[in-house]
Write an enzyme that holds these catalytic residues in place. Structure first.
Site, mmCIF file in Angstrom:
data_model
loop_
_atom_site.group_PDB
_atom_site.id
_atom_site.type_symbol
_atom_site.label_atom_id
_atom_site.label_comp_id
_atom_site.label_asym_id
_atom_site.label_seq_id
_atom_site.Cartn_x
_atom_site.Cartn_y
_atom_site.Cartn_z
ATOM 1 N N HIS A 139 0.840 -1.190 0.000
ATOM 2 C CA HIS A 139 0.000 0.000 0.000
ATOM 3 C C HIS A 139 0.878 1.243 0.000
ATOM 4 C CE1 HIS A 139 -3.149 2.872 1.155
ATOM 5 N NE2 HIS A 139 -3.975 1.989 0.649
ATOM 6 N N ASP A 162 -7.728 -4.984 -1.351
ATOM 7 C CA ASP A 162 -8.058 -5.625 -2.620
ATOM 8 C C ASP A 162 -8.010 -7.147 -2.495
ATOM 9 O OD1 ASP A 162 -8.427 -3.228 -4.163
ATOM 10 O OD2 ASP A 162 -6.262 -2.964 -4.101
#
Length: 393
Positions: free
Chosen positions: A296, A342
């Site tokens: 991230h 995700d």
């Protein structure tokens, strides 16, 4: 420099200075002065940040915008309107949206009948991809809104509630439309948009799975919708704010966000993560670094949204949770990357037997809440986004 001096140098409010501290952008030291604790900031660091805000760099757009919607801590904490995402995940989607919007209108009123009738015309287009149907439905509903140019708070929120409630009816897929989803007699593409008697989470599950959600399934998709509502200045959110700054109507602002979500690096990342997870479950091999689902730009390690959603997936499918755990361990060992939301969306999609494109649809429906909050926050500022170009190499 004191907090007030740092805020003046940066051209922001004192609360924003402290937000920079929580995000690791600025350092801070505290001293006791005349019996009270006072914060001080390194002058060079503050001035350097001020220069960074003002300087254009080739290939990089560095944007710092004041916002009270979301706060991210790189160490793994997410706050929406000052509330920890873990606390909000236990609430209903509509209740959490009301908190983000600072609005008490729960339950939501039904969709305006003109908008509903307009959205029914999606069936004529025959679009197969649920993301395309959602864009078409909002385009048609917006064209039927006789108050479209009204930028007042109440109308903006009415549009947001309507768009979100229209979504489940227009994104439903027929059982044979998704190659990796079991045929369960799903909702036909472009089915007439009826009133939605249930909550958004339940209706969206029915649309994407072709069946009514059980308790564990409902809890999982509602958690996904809540944790994905907003995440600071993601690309789609910035697009919405830019549109709002031009005085674009709320339908157009939402469509700007949906356009950016169509990219595989943003809204489509969950779809790619689902492909990765299925391959891992079928073959158990990992070739090269993962294309999506890990790492991230902000969080140093754990994505708190992923943790919350994966807990729900574990209750839904222990087998799926075990596969996610083994994949995450292997990726962390080989590439040092932690799972993000995700991957959690991919796990929900696989465990629930949802349409292949479910991650992108769930993401879009949830994120319309945050986009609306940013839209309302941006409108008073007027047109203020005008980056400068530099010659390329």
């Amino acid at each position: 420099m004191t907090t007030a001096q740092a805020a003046e140098a940066l051209g922001v409010r004192p609360s924003t200075v402290y937000a920079y501290v929580s995000r690791g952008v600025l350092g801070r030291v505290s001293e006791v002065v005349e019996g009270r604790r006072v914060s001080f900031f390194d002058r060079a660091e503050v001035l350097g940040l001020a220069a960074e805000r003002a300087r254009s760099r080739a290939g990089v757009v560095s944007t710092l915008i004041e916002s009270d919607v979301t706060s991210l801590d790189p160490r793994g904490r997410l706050l929406l309107r000052g509330h920890d995402i873990g606390d909000l995940a236990g609430q209903g989607f509509e209740q959490a949206a009301a908190l983000v919007w600072q609005d008490d209108s729960v339950p939501w009123p039904p969709v305006h009948p003109d908008w509903r009738r307009a959205a029914e015309q999606v069936a004529v287009a025959g679009a197969a991809d649920p993301r395309d149907r959602l864009v078409l439905a909002l385009t048609l509903a917006g064209a039927a809104d006789e108050h479209r140019e009204d930028l007042g708070r109440e109308h903006v929120l009415t549009v947001a509630r309507g768009a979100i409630q229209l979504a489940p009816a227009v994104v439903g897929v027929a059982g044979g439309d998704a190659p990796n989803r079991p045929t369960r007699g799903g909702v036909a593409p472009g089915a007439p948009v009826a009133e939605q008697p249930g909550r958004v989470a339940g209706e969206l599950w029915r649309a994407l799975a072709g069946r009514t959600a059980g308790p564990a399934e409902f809890a999982a998709i509602e958690t996904a919708l809540v944790v994905l509502m907003d995440h600071e200045l993601a690309a789609s959110t910035l697009a919405v704010r830019i549109a709002a700054s031009t005085r674009a109507d709320p339908w157009s602002c939402l469509l700007a966000g949906l356009a950016v979500l169509r990219g595989s690096r943003h809204g489509g990342a969950g779809i790619r993560a689902a492909v990765l997870l299925r391959e891992w479950m079928e073959r158990g091999g990992l070739v090269g670094p993962p294309a999506a689902g890990f790492g991230h730009a902000v969080y140093e390690q754990t994505d708190p949204r992923a943790e919350l959603l994966l807990e729900r997936v574990a209750a839904l499918s222990p087998e799926g949770a075990a596969a996610v755990e083994s994949l995450s361990t292997e990726v962390l060992r080989r590439h040092g990357a932690w799972p993000n939301v995700d991957l959690a969306l991919a796990a929900l999609t696989v465990a629930g037997g949802l349409d292949d494109r479910a991650p992108a649809v769930i993401f879009a429906v949830a994120r319309m809440v945050g986009w609306t909050a940013h839209m309302l926050e941006e409108q008073p500022h007027g047109l203020r986004y005008r980056p400068r170009a530099v010659a390329g190499g």
